[in-house]
Design an enzyme around this catalytic site. Structure first.
Site, mmCIF file in Angstrom:
data_model
loop_
_atom_site.group_PDB
_atom_site.id
_atom_site.type_symbol
_atom_site.label_atom_id
_atom_site.label_comp_id
_atom_site.label_asym_id
_atom_site.label_seq_id
_atom_site.Cartn_x
_atom_site.Cartn_y
_atom_site.Cartn_z
ATOM 1 N N GLY A 12 -29.451 8.829 10.455
ATOM 2 C CA GLY A 12 -29.336 7.394 10.715
ATOM 3 C C GLY A 12 -29.775 6.613 9.487
ATOM 4 O O GLY A 12 -30.792 6.927 8.884
ATOM 5 N N ALA A 23 -34.501 2.347 -7.136
ATOM 6 C CA ALA A 23 -35.712 2.743 -7.870
ATOM 7 C C ALA A 23 -35.529 4.120 -8.517
ATOM 8 O O ALA A 23 -36.008 4.367 -9.632
ATOM 9 C CB ALA A 23 -36.912 2.756 -6.922
ATOM 10 N N GLY A 103 -34.449 11.186 7.977
ATOM 11 C CA GLY A 103 -35.446 11.496 9.012
ATOM 12 C C GLY A 103 -35.643 12.987 9.205
ATOM 13 O O GLY A 103 -35.344 13.791 8.306
ATOM 14 N N GLY A 105 -34.054 15.378 10.838
ATOM 15 C CA GLY A 105 -32.904 16.255 10.640
ATOM 16 C C GLY A 105 -32.634 16.465 9.155
ATOM 17 O O GLY A 105 -32.351 17.579 8.703
ATOM 18 N N THR A 126 -36.488 6.644 8.369
ATOM 19 C CA THR A 126 -35.904 6.521 9.701
ATOM 20 C C THR A 126 -36.556 5.349 10.413
ATOM 21 O O THR A 126 -37.790 5.232 10.381
ATOM 22 C CB THR A 126 -36.090 7.804 10.549
ATOM 23 N N ASP A 128 -37.055 5.069 13.345
ATOM 24 C CA ASP A 128 -37.877 5.567 14.453
ATOM 25 C C ASP A 128 -39.313 5.898 14.030
ATOM 26 O O ASP A 128 -40.193 6.029 14.877
ATOM 27 C CB ASP A 128 -37.253 6.835 15.061
ATOM 28 N N ARG A 244 -32.619 -9.610 33.760
ATOM 29 C CA ARG A 244 -31.550 -9.287 32.813
ATOM 30 C C ARG A 244 -31.918 -8.026 32.017
ATOM 31 O O ARG A 244 -33.069 -7.857 31.606
ATOM 32 C CB ARG A 244 -31.351 -10.435 31.826
ATOM 33 N N GLN A 252 -31.089 -3.512 15.403
ATOM 34 C CA GLN A 252 -32.390 -3.158 14.828
ATOM 35 C C GLN A 252 -32.250 -2.328 13.563
ATOM 36 O O GLN A 252 -33.183 -2.222 12.778
ATOM 37 C CB GLN A 252 -33.190 -2.265 15.797
ATOM 38 N N ARG A 253 -31.102 -1.674 13.399
ATOM 39 C CA ARG A 253 -30.997 -0.708 12.294
ATOM 40 C C ARG A 253 -30.447 -1.342 11.021
ATOM 41 O O ARG A 253 -30.726 -0.860 9.921
ATOM 42 C CB ARG A 253 -30.156 0.491 12.736
HETATM 43 O O1 F6P Z 1 -31.792 6.433 13.200
HETATM 44 C C1 F6P Z 1 -32.482 6.651 14.370
HETATM 45 C C2 F6P Z 1 -31.663 6.166 15.493
HETATM 46 O O2 F6P Z 1 -31.370 4.804 15.305
HETATM 47 C C3 F6P Z 1 -32.271 6.391 16.860
HETATM 48 O O3 F6P Z 1 -33.221 5.453 17.199
HETATM 49 C C4 F6P Z 1 -31.033 6.381 17.714
HETATM 50 O O4 F6P Z 1 -31.238 7.126 18.888
HETATM 51 C C5 F6P Z 1 -30.042 7.052 16.850
HETATM 52 O O5 F6P Z 1 -30.432 6.830 15.530
HETATM 53 C C6 F6P Z 1 -28.624 6.576 17.037
HETATM 54 O O6 F6P Z 1 -27.819 7.342 16.208
HETATM 55 P P1 F6P Z 1 -26.282 7.182 15.963
HETATM 56 O O7 F6P Z 1 -26.130 6.380 14.720
HETATM 57 O O8 F6P Z 1 -25.801 8.571 15.791
HETATM 58 O O9 F6P Z 1 -25.719 6.488 17.150
#
Ligand code: F6P
Length: 322
Positions: A12, A23, A103, A105, A126, A128, A244, A252-253
């Site tokens: 991810g 850098a 992360g 993996g 990551t 997470d 809701r 968030q990513r």
């Molecule tokens: O990068 C970590 C993460 O965002 C986790 O929180 C989430 O479960 C997973 O990746 C989602 O991954 P993908 O991009 O494969 O949907």
């Protein structure tokens, strides 16, 4: 002294990965090292999708989220043939070392690839924050800040309508995003994988909060813990209040890395190049007591949790004292 190294991002993506690559390229230039970019993580490495990176390539990247090198979760790389292919590319390109940013993996893959003679420095990245060996992974701070901003917005509209909000945040195996964002946003209930809470208990606590006069409770749930749509319906039935369900998901990513993540990425990136230049053997970088250190790559991927039970206790003390 290393003459040629390469960098990849895998798994991810995490805000700060680009800052880290920038850098790395700039440090390489200072030390007279050519830095190659591997596109699409281990998948791209196996396929030889590699090219020399220039300072021009990375010039404007410091404040961009995502990964311009792109990322992948490669099934083929998990096989022995896949790893042999990747190692052969490293050998063919005469790379003195590889920097793998990602992360758990990614770090596991790095450890396995190093057994085939590839010298690697791994960098935890990551959102997470679930790399056991390091207090901080690139991207976590940004993800928490983004989540908190969104939760704040949701709370404003929920409280204006007297509604309950159940908000799902990311973190499949680790509850750091949920816990830190729940604390910072002054939410009422948090559910994390390390401290699972059955739906019946969440409902009971929400009913209690409403009885105590909290007109719009906010419940933060880490992904995979509950089906939050079902949970919201059950809460609505029990509290007689509209509820809701909101999934924050990939919002968030992405996003521009916070200054904390940028600084962390720079620290990691510069150190990784110096380690390879000094002939260091395979390791992972980590933050311990806010200082940068190196750890054995296998220790880095040990399946242990570094869950902040002190933070969880603090949350409970504030919001659910017994
Ligand atoms: O990068 C970590 C993460 O965002 C986790 O929180 C989430 O479960 C997973 O990746 C989602 O991954 P993908 O991009 O494969 O949907």
């Amino acid at each position: 002294m290393a003459k040629k190294i390469a960098v990849l991002t895998s798994g991810g993506d995490a805000p700060g990965m680009n800052t880290c690559v920038k850098a790395i390229v700039e440090t390489g230039l200072q030390l007279g090292i050519e830095v190659y970019g591997v596109f699409r993580g281990y998948q791209g490495l196996m396929e030889g999708d590699v090219r020399l990176l220039t300072v021009q390539d990375v010039k404007y990247l410091g404040n961009f989220g995502g990964s311009f090198l792109q990322s992948a979760r490669s099934e083929a790389f998990r096989t022995p043939e896949g790893k042999a292919k990747a190692a052969a590319v490293v050998k063919k390109l005469k790379l003195a070392g590889l920097i793998c940013i990602g992360g758990n993996g990614t770090l596991k893959g790095a450890g396995e690839l190093s057994e085939l003679g590839v010298n690697i420095v791994a960098i935890p990245a990551t959102i997470d924050n679930d790399v056991y060996s390091s207090e901080r992974s690139i991207g976590f701070d940004t993800a928490v800040n983004s989540a908190v901003n969104m939760i704040d917005n949701i709370k404003q509209t929920m409280s204006s309508n007297g509604r309950v909000a159940v908000i799902e945040v990311m973190g499949r195996h680790g509850g750091d995003i949920a816990l830190f964002s729940a604390l910072a946003s002054d939410s009422n209930i948090v559910v994390v994988p390390e401290e699972p809470v059955p739906a019946a208990d969440i409902i009971k606590r929400t009913v209690k909060l409403v009885k105590q006069g909290v007109s719009s409770p906010t419940i933060i749930v880490a992904e995979k813990q509950h089906d939050i749509k079902v949970l919201a319906d059950e809460i609505e039935a029990a509290t007689k209040k509209e509820c809701r369900a909101i999934i924050l998901g990939y919002m968030q990513r992405g996003g521009s890395p916070t200054s904390n993540d940028r600084i962390l990425s720079i620290r990691y990136g510069v150190q990784a190049v110096h380690l390879l230049n000094n002939g260091s053997s395979t390791c992972s970088l980590a933050v311990k007591n806010d200082l940068l250190t190196t750890v054995d790559i296998n220790e880095a991927v040990a399946e242990k949790s570094h869950f902040r039970s002190d933070m969880y206790a603090l949350f409970r003390l504030l919001h659910d004292p017994k």
